[in-house]
Structure formats: C-alpha cells, structure tokens
Write a protein that holds these residues in place. Structure first.
Motif, PDB file in Angstrom:
ATOM      1  N   HIS A  28      19.094 -18.246 -29.899  1.00 41.35           N
ATOM      2  CA  HIS A  28      19.618 -19.547 -30.387  1.00 41.35           C
ATOM      3  C   HIS A  28      21.031 -19.090 -30.673  1.00 41.35           C
ATOM      4  CE1 HIS A  28      15.546 -21.568 -30.261  1.00 41.35           C
ATOM      5  NE2 HIS A  28      16.529 -22.760 -30.145  1.00 41.35           N
ATOM      6  N   PHE A  29      21.082 -18.139 -31.443  1.00 43.23           N
ATOM      7  CA  PHE A  29      22.555 -17.850 -31.747  1.00 43.23           C
ATOM      8  C   PHE A  29      23.581 -17.285 -30.694  1.00 43.23           C
ATOM      9  CE2 PHE A  29      20.777 -18.435 -36.089  1.00 43.23           C
ATOM     10  CZ  PHE A  29      21.846 -19.106 -36.724  1.00 43.23           C
ATOM     11  N   GLU A  30      22.733 -16.612 -29.815  1.00 45.37           N
ATOM     12  CA  GLU A  30      23.416 -15.940 -28.850  1.00 45.37           C
ATOM     13  C   GLU A  30      24.033 -16.801 -28.031  1.00 45.37           C
ATOM     14  OE1 GLU A  30      23.042 -12.153 -25.734  1.00 45.37           O
ATOM     15  OE2 GLU A  30      21.636 -12.394 -27.537  1.00 45.37           O
TER      16      GLU A  30
ATOM     17  N   ARG B  82      24.703 -10.594 -28.763  1.00 50.93           N
ATOM     18  CA  ARG B  82      24.378 -10.879 -30.541  1.00 50.93           C
ATOM     19  C   ARG B  82      23.266 -10.406 -30.841  1.00 50.93           C
ATOM     20  NH1 ARG B  82      26.930 -17.063 -31.261  1.00 50.93           N
ATOM     21  NH2 ARG B  82      29.204 -16.295 -31.162  1.00 50.93           N
ATOM     22  N   SER B  83      22.101 -10.306 -30.165  1.00 50.71           N
ATOM     23  CA  SER B  83      20.703 -10.031 -30.642  1.00 50.71           C
ATOM     24  C   SER B  83      20.843  -8.594 -30.926  1.00 50.71           C
ATOM     25  CB  SER B  83      19.764 -10.083 -29.351  1.00 50.71           C
ATOM     26  OG  SER B  83      19.604 -11.547 -28.985  1.00 50.71           O
ATOM     27  N   ASP B  84      21.472  -7.712 -30.033  1.00 59.70           N
ATOM     28  CA  ASP B  84      21.787  -6.103 -30.399  1.00 59.70           C
ATOM     29  C   ASP B  84      22.585  -6.198 -31.601  1.00 59.70           C
ATOM     30  OD1 ASP B  84      20.453  -5.539 -28.319  1.00 59.70           O
ATOM     31  OD2 ASP B  84      22.016  -4.656 -27.240  1.00 59.70           O
ATOM     32  N   LEU B  85      23.510  -6.912 -32.100  1.00 62.25           N
ATOM     33  CA  LEU B  85      24.286  -6.920 -33.209  1.00 62.25           C
ATOM     34  C   LEU B  85      23.598  -7.338 -34.502  1.00 62.25           C
ATOM     35  CD1 LEU B  85      27.281  -6.384 -34.482  1.00 62.25           C
ATOM     36  CD2 LEU B  85      27.486  -8.693 -33.800  1.00 62.25           C
ATOM     37  N   ILE B  86      22.813  -8.502 -34.246  1.00 62.12           N
ATOM     38  CA  ILE B  86      21.926  -8.754 -35.366  1.00 62.12           C
ATOM     39  C   ILE B  86      21.040  -7.863 -35.668  1.00 62.12           C
ATOM     40  CG2 ILE B  86      20.001 -10.558 -35.874  1.00 62.12           C
ATOM     41  CD1 ILE B  86      21.440 -12.617 -34.009  1.00 62.12           C
ATOM     42  N   ALA B  87      20.185  -6.975 -34.916  1.00 63.98           N
ATOM     43  CA  ALA B  87      19.335  -5.868 -34.978  1.00 63.98           C
ATOM     44  C   ALA B  87      19.902  -4.752 -35.584  1.00 63.98           C
ATOM     45  CB  ALA B  87      18.669  -5.511 -33.871  1.00 63.98           C
ATOM     46  N   SER B  88      21.274  -4.546 -35.494  1.00 59.93           N
ATOM     47  CA  SER B  88      21.829  -3.475 -35.894  1.00 59.93           C
ATOM     48  C   SER B  88      22.281  -3.734 -37.447  1.00 59.93           C
ATOM     49  CB  SER B  88      23.195  -3.192 -35.148  1.00 59.93           C
ATOM     50  OG  SER B  88      23.880  -2.186 -35.713  1.00 59.93           O
TER      51      SER B  88
ATOM     52  N   LEU C 285      20.648 -15.235 -41.870  1.00 60.38           N
ATOM     53  CA  LEU C 285      21.829 -14.368 -42.358  1.00 60.38           C
ATOM     54  C   LEU C 285      22.654 -13.624 -41.520  1.00 60.38           C
ATOM     55  CD1 LEU C 285      20.530 -13.244 -45.742  1.00 60.38           C
ATOM     56  CD2 LEU C 285      22.255 -15.151 -45.634  1.00 60.38           C
ATOM     57  N   THR C 286      22.238 -12.706 -40.778  1.00 62.07           N
ATOM     58  CA  THR C 286      22.657 -11.620 -40.048  1.00 62.07           C
ATOM     59  C   THR C 286      23.169 -12.525 -38.691  1.00 62.07           C
ATOM     60  OG1 THR C 286      20.538 -11.119 -38.958  1.00 62.07           O
ATOM     61  CG2 THR C 286      21.422  -9.775 -40.515  1.00 62.07           C
ATOM     62  N   ALA C 287      22.668 -13.498 -38.265  1.00 56.03           N
ATOM     63  CA  ALA C 287      23.191 -14.207 -36.992  1.00 56.03           C
ATOM     64  C   ALA C 287      24.456 -15.162 -37.355  1.00 56.03           C
ATOM     65  CB  ALA C 287      22.130 -15.086 -36.708  1.00 56.03           C
TER      66      ALA C 287
ATOM     67  N   ASP D 160      10.191 -16.665 -34.983  1.00 51.64           N
ATOM     68  CA  ASP D 160      10.162 -15.397 -34.113  1.00 51.64           C
ATOM     69  C   ASP D 160      11.520 -15.064 -34.162  1.00 51.64           C
ATOM     70  OD1 ASP D 160       8.720 -13.439 -31.798  1.00 51.64           O
ATOM     71  OD2 ASP D 160      10.723 -14.092 -31.146  1.00 51.64           O
ATOM     72  N   ALA D 161      11.826 -13.596 -34.409  1.00 51.64           N
ATOM     73  CA  ALA D 161      13.169 -13.163 -34.580  1.00 51.64           C
ATOM     74  C   ALA D 161      13.782 -13.107 -33.379  1.00 51.64           C
ATOM     75  CB  ALA D 161      13.081 -11.688 -35.119  1.00 51.64           C
TER      76      ALA D 161
END
Length: 254
Positions: free
Chosen positions: A107-109, A11-17, A194-196, A100-101
C-alpha cells in the motif's frame, strides 16, 4: 526462466531494511512483489480476473512452480482466489489481510490515500495507547532507561533513516515493556506503519518538527518511567496524531 536483471530498491525493501529484516530476493519473492503491487495499486482491479497462467508465465518469465507458489502466497494474504473454470479472481479489499506486513508495505509502495493513513493511525491509537499505559505500570528500570535513550537518539539523529530506526526501536521497547505477548505480536503492524511512514514524511529535515517529535517521545518515556499510565496514553496519542498530520500535509503538497 526469469531474467529480471539488477533489482532496483523498492519501498518494501527499504521498509524491511529499516525494520532490521533481510529483504527477500528469490524468484518467488520477486513474482509475489510484482503481482502484489499490481493488485494493490489497481492494475488488476477488485473482482477482475488475473491473466491466465500461460499469459503470466510469458510476462514474468519464470517456471510454473514459481508462479504457482507466488499465487498461493497471495491467496493466503487474501488478495486472490482461484476458481475452477473461471480463473484467479482479485478479491475485494475487505478480504485483504491488512495486518500482513507485505500487503501493508505494498500500500505504501503504490501510494496510500490520506484516508488509508487515517485508518491506520486510528488502529495504532487503539493499540499503542494501551501499550504505553501498560508499560507505565509494568516496565523494568532497564526498560525505562532504554526508552529514554531511544528518545535521545531520535533527537540526535542527523538523517531520516537514523531517525526512523530510533523511532522504531522506541515503539518496540514500549510494546516489550507492556509485558503482554498479544500486544507485542500486534505491534508488528506498528513496525511496518512506522517504517513505511518514513517513505512519506520524516521530521528530520525540519528543525522544529524534528525537535517536537523527539520531545513528544521523550514525554512518553518520562511518563512510563514515572509510572503514570494516563500521561503515557496522552503522550502516545499526540505522537500518533502528529505523525499522521505531517504525512497528510506532505501528501497534500505533492
């Protein structure tokens, strides 16, 4: 040395993307992610002591330098603290830097609670309502037009990811139009939130929710374009409250 093999998308990668950032894929980032999600997810509880460096080196199969750099980064984020003759302790959650991003994404992951989402929405209300009101007073004509266009793109999105990108662009534009550098800096929290939230619930697959979300954003754009700060505040409050309600309902069904 670490031989993790092909790295799966998290999810961290998806959020960053979605946010337009390139996901970090070096060894330091991989170790930090693995330990960070383990801490946030409760594998290593608050006030517990991490395994020794020797144990972590055996588990992670990285160099001592990579491990130490990852631990330094986690300490800077407020998650851990090294103590002589005691070891590396997991700090209480009240010490964690939730702005912190990475910490927020972890947390979302690992699966946030409804209470966590509620707290995050309350912070967004404190930030974004005033951001929208300032934007209504300070926006340029070009910024107002860009907001209208972003709302239109949300309405026309055919995938959850396209909707999330347009949604993020809209809120970035509001922060920019507010003309306050501190507000724009704090909006980094909004971006991750938002992205999370996209990973939990998107309105795109429900025609009525999709239309309502796009219309609510169009209402914000119209208020900002017409220079009405009070209407901009109320319209932004509805967007944030509705987003939380969708996510909470989805989590209640899962």
């Amino acid at each position: 040395m670490m031989t993790a093999g092909p790295r799966t998308t998290n999810r961290s990668d998806l959020i960053a993307s979605i946010a337009g950032r390139r996901p970090a894929r070096n060894l330091h980032a991989q170790v930090m992610h693995r330990l960070g999600t383990a801490i946030v997810g409760g594998t290593y509880p608050e006030d517990s002591i991490l395994p020794t460096d020797a144990e972590l080196l055996q588990q992670l199969r990285v160099s001592r330098t990579v491990l130490r750099e990852a631990l330094k980064t986690l300490a800077a984020k407020g998650l851990i603290e090294a103590r002589a003759r005691v070891g590396t302790r997991i700090l209480p959650r009240t010490r964690w830097n939730l702005f912190d991003a990475d910490v927020l994404a972890w947390h979302f992951e690992t699966g946030p609670s409804v209470d966590f989402l509620r707290s995050l929405s309350e912070v967004r209300i404190g930030i974004e309502l005033e951001s929208a009101a300032l934007a209504a007073q300070r926006r340029s004509s070009a910024e107002a037009e860009s907001l209208v266009e972003a709302a239109r793109q949300m309405a026309e999105a055919t995938s959850a990811e396209a909707f999330a990108r347009a949604d993020l662009a809209f809120h970035r534009l509001v922060a920019q139009a507010a003309g306050n550098p501190f507000m724009a800096s704090i909006s980094a929290l909004v971006e991750v939130a938002l992205t999370a939230m996209f990973t939990i619930s998107s309105p795109v697959h429900d025609r009525e929710q999709h239309a309502a979300a796009a219309q609510s954003h169009a209402r914000i754009a119209a208020a900002i374009q017409s220079g009405d700060p009070d209407e901009a505040r109320e319209a932004m409050r509805k967007v944030i409250s509705d987003g939380f309600a969708r996510a909470a309902e989805r989590m209640g069904r899962s």
